[in-house]
Design a protein around this motif. Structure first.
Motif, PDB file in Angstrom:
ATOM      1  N   CYS A 259      -4.343 -13.514   6.806  1.00  0.00           N
ATOM      2  CA  CYS A 259      -4.995 -12.780   7.894  1.00  0.00           C
ATOM      3  C   CYS A 259      -5.857 -13.758   8.704  1.00  0.00           C
ATOM      4  CB  CYS A 259      -5.863 -11.652   7.333  1.00  0.00           C
ATOM      5  SG  CYS A 259      -4.955 -10.420   6.369  1.00  0.00           S
ATOM      6  N   ASN A 260      -5.215 -14.749   9.310  1.00  0.00           N
ATOM      7  CA  ASN A 260      -5.957 -15.834   9.933  1.00  0.00           C
ATOM      8  C   ASN A 260      -5.895 -15.820  11.453  1.00  0.00           C
ATOM      9  OD1 ASN A 260      -3.247 -16.406   9.941  1.00  0.00           O
ATOM     10  ND2 ASN A 260      -3.452 -18.557   9.396  1.00  0.00           N
ATOM     11  N   LEU A 261      -5.238 -14.821  12.041  1.00  0.00           N
ATOM     12  CA  LEU A 261      -5.189 -14.709  13.489  1.00  0.00           C
ATOM     13  C   LEU A 261      -6.050 -13.531  13.927  1.00  0.00           C
ATOM     14  CD1 LEU A 261      -1.355 -15.233  14.118  1.00  0.00           C
ATOM     15  CD2 LEU A 261      -3.173 -16.955  14.114  1.00  0.00           C
ATOM     16  N   THR A 262      -6.668 -13.677  15.080  1.00  0.00           N
ATOM     17  CA  THR A 262      -7.526 -12.596  15.581  1.00  0.00           C
ATOM     18  C   THR A 262      -6.727 -11.321  15.814  1.00  0.00           C
ATOM     19  OG1 THR A 262      -7.214 -13.451  17.823  1.00  0.00           O
ATOM     20  CG2 THR A 262      -9.174 -14.190  16.622  1.00  0.00           C
ATOM     21  N   THR A 263      -5.435 -11.471  16.111  1.00  0.00           N
ATOM     22  CA  THR A 263      -4.599 -10.282  16.303  1.00  0.00           C
ATOM     23  C   THR A 263      -4.248  -9.601  14.989  1.00  0.00           C
ATOM     24  OG1 THR A 263      -2.658 -11.729  16.298  1.00  0.00           O
ATOM     25  CG2 THR A 263      -3.590 -11.150  18.443  1.00  0.00           C
ATOM     26  N   GLU A 264      -4.377 -10.318  13.872  1.00  0.00           N
ATOM     27  CA  GLU A 264      -4.023  -9.762  12.562  1.00  0.00           C
ATOM     28  C   GLU A 264      -5.217  -9.150  11.836  1.00  0.00           C
ATOM     29  OE1 GLU A 264      -0.399 -12.817  11.281  1.00  0.00           O
ATOM     30  OE2 GLU A 264      -2.471 -13.317  10.754  1.00  0.00           O
ATOM     31  N   GLN A 265      -6.396  -9.680  12.077  1.00  0.00           N
ATOM     32  CA  GLN A 265      -7.561  -9.317  11.265  1.00  0.00           C
ATOM     33  C   GLN A 265      -7.938  -7.839  11.320  1.00  0.00           C
ATOM     34  OE1 GLN A 265     -10.276 -12.295  12.693  1.00  0.00           O
ATOM     35  NE2 GLN A 265      -9.298 -13.924  11.483  1.00  0.00           N
ATOM     36  N   PRO A 266      -7.876  -7.170  12.486  1.00  0.00           N
ATOM     37  CA  PRO A 266      -8.184  -5.723  12.473  1.00  0.00           C
ATOM     38  C   PRO A 266      -7.224  -4.925  11.606  1.00  0.00           C
ATOM     39  CG  PRO A 266      -8.323  -6.605  14.696  1.00  0.00           C
ATOM     40  CD  PRO A 266      -7.705  -7.678  13.855  1.00  0.00           C
ATOM     41  N   PHE A 267      -5.913  -5.277  11.651  1.00  0.00           N
ATOM     42  CA  PHE A 267      -4.936  -4.575  10.807  1.00  0.00           C
ATOM     43  C   PHE A 267      -5.231  -4.816   9.333  1.00  0.00           C
ATOM     44  CE2 PHE A 267      -1.051  -4.082   8.431  1.00  0.00           C
ATOM     45  CZ  PHE A 267      -0.481  -2.938   8.968  1.00  0.00           C
ATOM     46  N   CYS A 268      -5.548  -6.057   8.978  1.00  0.00           N
ATOM     47  CA  CYS A 268      -5.843  -6.387   7.582  1.00  0.00           C
ATOM     48  C   CYS A 268      -7.035  -5.582   7.068  1.00  0.00           C
ATOM     49  CB  CYS A 268      -6.128  -7.876   7.438  1.00  0.00           C
ATOM     50  SG  CYS A 268      -4.679  -8.930   7.676  1.00  0.00           S
ATOM     51  N   ALA A 269      -8.079  -5.500   7.871  1.00  0.00           N
ATOM     52  CA  ALA A 269      -9.286  -4.787   7.442  1.00  0.00           C
ATOM     53  C   ALA A 269      -9.042  -3.293   7.308  1.00  0.00           C
ATOM     54  CB  ALA A 269     -10.404  -5.050   8.448  1.00  0.00           C
ATOM     55  N   ALA A 270      -8.194  -2.748   8.168  1.00  0.00           N
ATOM     56  CA  ALA A 270      -7.985  -1.297   8.174  1.00  0.00           C
ATOM     57  C   ALA A 270      -6.944  -0.840   7.164  1.00  0.00           C
ATOM     58  CB  ALA A 270      -7.567  -0.847   9.577  1.00  0.00           C
ATOM     59  N   ASN A 271      -6.121  -1.772   6.648  1.00  0.00           N
ATOM     60  CA  ASN A 271      -4.965  -1.356   5.834  1.00  0.00           C
ATOM     61  C   ASN A 271      -4.918  -1.992   4.455  1.00  0.00           C
ATOM     62  OD1 ASN A 271      -3.052   0.340   7.737  1.00  0.00           O
ATOM     63  ND2 ASN A 271      -3.879  -1.339   8.985  1.00  0.00           N
ATOM     64  N   ASN A 272      -6.042  -2.499   3.967  1.00  0.00           N
ATOM     65  CA  ASN A 272      -6.119  -3.000   2.584  1.00  0.00           C
ATOM     66  C   ASN A 272      -5.053  -4.058   2.326  1.00  0.00           C
ATOM     67  OD1 ASN A 272      -7.211  -3.063  -0.037  1.00  0.00           O
ATOM     68  ND2 ASN A 272      -5.728  -1.560  -0.801  1.00  0.00           N
ATOM     69  N   VAL A 273      -4.900  -4.990   3.269  1.00  0.00           N
ATOM     70  CA  VAL A 273      -3.866  -6.017   3.159  1.00  0.00           C
ATOM     71  C   VAL A 273      -4.284  -7.067   2.136  1.00  0.00           C
ATOM     72  CG1 VAL A 273      -2.718  -7.922   4.370  1.00  0.00           C
ATOM     73  CG2 VAL A 273      -2.937  -5.681   5.468  1.00  0.00           C
ATOM     74  N   ARG A 274      -3.361  -7.405   1.260  1.00  0.00           N
ATOM     75  CA  ARG A 274      -3.601  -8.484   0.307  1.00  0.00           C
ATOM     76  C   ARG A 274      -2.913  -9.743   0.809  1.00  0.00           C
ATOM     77  NH1 ARG A 274      -4.010 -11.600  -3.832  1.00  0.00           N
ATOM     78  NH2 ARG A 274      -5.136 -10.990  -5.701  1.00  0.00           N
ATOM     79  N   GLU A 275      -3.685 -10.792   0.972  1.00  0.00           N
ATOM     80  CA  GLU A 275      -3.139 -12.044   1.450  1.00  0.00           C
ATOM     81  C   GLU A 275      -2.342 -12.735   0.345  1.00  0.00           C
ATOM     82  OE1 GLU A 275      -5.955 -13.935   4.729  1.00  0.00           O
ATOM     83  OE2 GLU A 275      -7.023 -13.658   2.835  1.00  0.00           O
ATOM     84  N   PRO A 276      -1.373 -13.580   0.727  1.00  0.00           N
ATOM     85  CA  PRO A 276      -0.572 -14.278  -0.290  1.00  0.00           C
ATOM     86  C   PRO A 276      -1.388 -15.326  -1.039  1.00  0.00           C
ATOM     87  CG  PRO A 276      -0.041 -15.087   1.906  1.00  0.00           C
ATOM     88  CD  PRO A 276      -0.946 -13.902   2.096  1.00  0.00           C
ATOM     89  N   LEU A 277      -0.872 -15.720  -2.201  1.00  0.00           N
ATOM     90  CA  LEU A 277      -1.471 -16.839  -2.931  1.00  0.00           C
ATOM     91  C   LEU A 277      -1.220 -18.143  -2.191  1.00  0.00           C
ATOM     92  CD1 LEU A 277      -0.475 -15.952  -6.615  1.00  0.00           C
ATOM     93  CD2 LEU A 277      -2.603 -15.425  -5.420  1.00  0.00           C
ATOM     94  N   VAL A 278       0.000 -18.315  -1.690  1.00  0.00           N
ATOM     95  CA  VAL A 278       0.363 -19.478  -0.877  1.00  0.00           C
ATOM     96  C   VAL A 278       1.382 -19.018   0.154  1.00  0.00           C
ATOM     97  CG1 VAL A 278      -0.064 -21.247  -2.631  1.00  0.00           C
ATOM     98  CG2 VAL A 278       2.178 -20.168  -2.505  1.00  0.00           C
ATOM     99  N   SER A 279       1.504 -19.796   1.246  1.00  0.00           N
ATOM    100  CA  SER A 279       2.545 -19.531   2.232  1.00  0.00           C
ATOM    101  C   SER A 279       3.148 -20.858   2.679  1.00  0.00           C
ATOM    102  CB  SER A 279       1.998 -18.751   3.426  1.00  0.00           C
ATOM    103  OG  SER A 279       1.179 -19.581   4.230  1.00  0.00           O
ATOM    104  N   TYR A 280       4.331 -20.782   3.300  1.00  0.00           N
ATOM    105  CA  TYR A 280       5.069 -21.988   3.666  1.00  0.00           C
ATOM    106  C   TYR A 280       5.549 -21.886   5.106  1.00  0.00           C
ATOM    107  CZ  TYR A 280       5.127 -22.556  -1.384  1.00  0.00           C
ATOM    108  OH  TYR A 280       4.749 -22.666  -2.697  1.00  0.00           O
ATOM    109  N   THR A 281       5.110 -22.824   5.930  1.00  0.00           N
ATOM    110  CA  THR A 281       5.581 -22.983   7.299  1.00  0.00           C
ATOM    111  C   THR A 281       5.894 -24.463   7.517  1.00  0.00           C
ATOM    112  OG1 THR A 281       4.226 -21.122   8.100  1.00  0.00           O
ATOM    113  CG2 THR A 281       5.021 -22.702   9.743  1.00  0.00           C
ATOM    114  N   PRO A 282       7.124 -24.829   7.883  1.00  0.00           N
ATOM    115  CA  PRO A 282       8.265 -23.944   8.154  1.00  0.00           C
ATOM    116  C   PRO A 282       8.750 -23.258   6.880  1.00  0.00           C
ATOM    117  CG  PRO A 282       8.951 -26.231   8.129  1.00  0.00           C
ATOM    118  CD  PRO A 282       7.460 -26.249   8.048  1.00  0.00           C
ATOM    119  N   THR A 283       9.515 -22.211   7.062  1.00  0.00           N
ATOM    120  CA  THR A 283       9.974 -21.437   5.918  1.00  0.00           C
ATOM    121  C   THR A 283      10.969 -22.234   5.077  1.00  0.00           C
ATOM    122  OG1 THR A 283      11.694 -20.442   7.283  1.00  0.00           O
ATOM    123  CG2 THR A 283       9.621 -19.231   7.075  1.00  0.00           C
ATOM    124  N   LEU A 284      10.955 -21.919   3.772  1.00  0.00           N
ATOM    125  CA  LEU A 284      11.857 -22.554   2.808  1.00  0.00           C
ATOM    126  C   LEU A 284      13.002 -21.632   2.399  1.00  0.00           C
ATOM    127  CD1 LEU A 284       9.150 -23.919   0.315  1.00  0.00           C
ATOM    128  CD2 LEU A 284      10.024 -25.044   2.380  1.00  0.00           C
TER     129      LEU A 284
END
Length: 469
Positions: A259-284
């Motif tokens: 939840c690291n983008l300003t466009t994502e943070q309101p959704f995360c706060a309102a919907n009990n979003v659990r962030e990943p342990l790790v993520s990969y960019t580019p995708t594997l």
């Protein structure tokens, strides 16, 4: 007769502990341990699932519809069934599989696959019954069907929890908004009883939903602590490894990764979003996932082992002691064997990996697809070195309805006790929680005869004969 049965059992245990070793393809230093890679069998067609069965054989699905058992000592493949109504197109076909934990008395095999209904691609969960005598799967029973599907984003891994409920991952089937719709079966991790019914303690009464907001989760495993982990395909960024909590939202399609983008943070706060342990960019294109904790390769203890398709990586994810964070990552290789999807661990600490180079996206070699074996060839299990240990106490012995199993010390981490019959098949599995030293094992339903009780503390495996009357 009992002496013959004892010799048969000990021979079976020794054979499973010291499997035939094929030529080494490569060696990899893992700390002070040398991990050897060899090929067990080849000429397969897109292996999707690998399991270690209670019969000490590997069980495998291939995307075109074949279910087989593989002898880990010889690599011999023994077909059980080719599912007639599997539709293999794009990424669809025969996918995940799991075996009933009480396989000796409930020989059920659960599979997920895509099929065509009136010209429309769909997905279903089906239970088969295994006959060891006939070496067949029969009596298909549809537990869950009519799931929306397209040629991509079907999931689907299966996992049976200690409470005898089943988890099933589903992709969003390219219907992005369905991942956030509780009434839809897509983009979820579902939880059901082993007969397909809805558990009474699911988050929403009458609903199979366990968690939501998933795009395409293709790995699912559980640690002895009870924590559940999943690996999930991102779109163009942010493949994820997630710690799965009941009734949590994992964000898709409104959130990718953290939840690291300003466009994502309101959704995360309102919907009990659990962030990943790790993520990969580019995708594997992360895929198979399993938990490892065995003295054969001690540097991997308390780790997740994860494969990927697009990048062809074998990655060790070291967990912290609580299991709620990734403390470090190491790639054993990148791209060496092409696309990788299926992974499992044997009781002897060997890791089995299935390549996926015949899935129309890889470049198959002459031997593809194949099953690779990763092992520490210098490791000798304590059961082979020490034989039967009198430090494991059984009372009474002989026993009829139950037996009390007392370990030589209080366990510090959750520990499994297994009861095996004279063919080496697991007939009972009981968990000891940290702080316990003794547990009662229910023997009801077992045939009279000789069994072996086994458990492991640290790098020592304890084994004791039990007579069931």
């Amino acid at each position: 007769m009992k002496s013959f049965a004892t010799l048969l059992l000990l021979g079976s245990l020794s054979a499973s502990a010291v499997a035939q070793q094929g030529p080494v393809l490569a060696t990899y230093p893992v700390g002070s341990t040398t991990v050897s890679a060899s090929a067990l069998t080849g000429n397969l067609d897109t292996p999707w699932e690998l399991l270690w069965g209670p019969d000490n054989f590997l069980w495998m699905t291939e995307r075109a519809g074949r279910i087989s058992r593989i002898d880990p000592n010889t690599g011999q493949l023994i077909p059980l069934l080719t599912v007639a109504d599997v539709t293999e197109t794009g990424e669809s076909g025969l996918l995940g599989m799991v075996l009933h934990p009480d396989f000796a008395t409930s020989p059920y095999v659960y599979i997920v696959y895509n099929y065509t209904d009136a010209g429309t691609l769909k997905e279903k969960l089906v239970r088969y019954t295994y006959s060891a005598t006939a070496n067949t799967l029969s009596s298909p029973t549809v537990l869950l069907g009519n799931i929306t599907a397209v040629t991509t984003h079907s999931g689907s891994r299966l996992l049976i929890l200690p409470d005898r409920t089943l988890l099933m991952t589903t992709g969003d089937a390219q219907q992005r908004s369905d991942a956030q719709t509780p009434a839809s079966l897509n983009g979820k991790i579902l939880r059901m009883n082993l007969d397909g019914t809805v558990p009474a303690n699911n988050p929403i009464p009458g609903s199979l939903m366990y968690s939501l907001g998933h795009r395409n989760p293709q790995g699912l495993t559980q640690a002895p602590s009870g924590r559940i982990y999943s690996s999930e395909h991102g779109e163009n960024i942010e493949d994820e490894v997630n710690l799965i909590d009941v009734n949590r939202n994992y964000g898709w399609p409104s959130v990718e990764g953290f939840c690291n983008l300003t466009t994502e943070q309101p959704f995360c706060a309102a919907n009990n979003v659990r962030e990943p342990l790790v993520s990969y960019t580019p995708t594997l294109a992360v895929s198979g996932l399993t938990y490892y904790n065995h003295p054969a390769i001690p540097q991997w203890n308390n780790s997740l082992l994860m494969l990927s398709l697009k990048a062809g990586t074998f990655t060790q994810l070291q967990l912290n002691s609580a299991g709620d964070q990734v403390a470090g990552q190491n790639n054993l290789w990148v791209g060496t064997y092409g696309r990788l999807r299926a992974i499992c661990v044997s009781p002897q600490g060997r890791v089995y990996v299935g390549t996926s180079n015949r899935d129309n996206r890889g470049t198959p070699a002459a031997t593809d697809d194949r099953i690779l074996v990763l092992e520490n060839r210098a490791y000798v299990p304590a059961a082979v070195k020490n034989g039967v240990s009198s430090l494991l106490q059984l009372s009474p012995n002989p026993a009829t309805q139950s037996v009390a199993v007392r370990l030589p010390a209080v366990v510090r981490t959750p520990t499994t006790i297994q009861l095996r019959d004279v063919l080496g098949r697991t007939t009972r599995t009981v968990q000891l929680a940290a702080g316990q030293q003794e547990v009662s094992v229910n023997l009801n339903g077992l045939q009279s005869g000789l069994y072996m009780v086994q458990t492991q503390l640290g790098d020592t495996r304890y084994t004791r004969r039990l007579v069931v009357e």
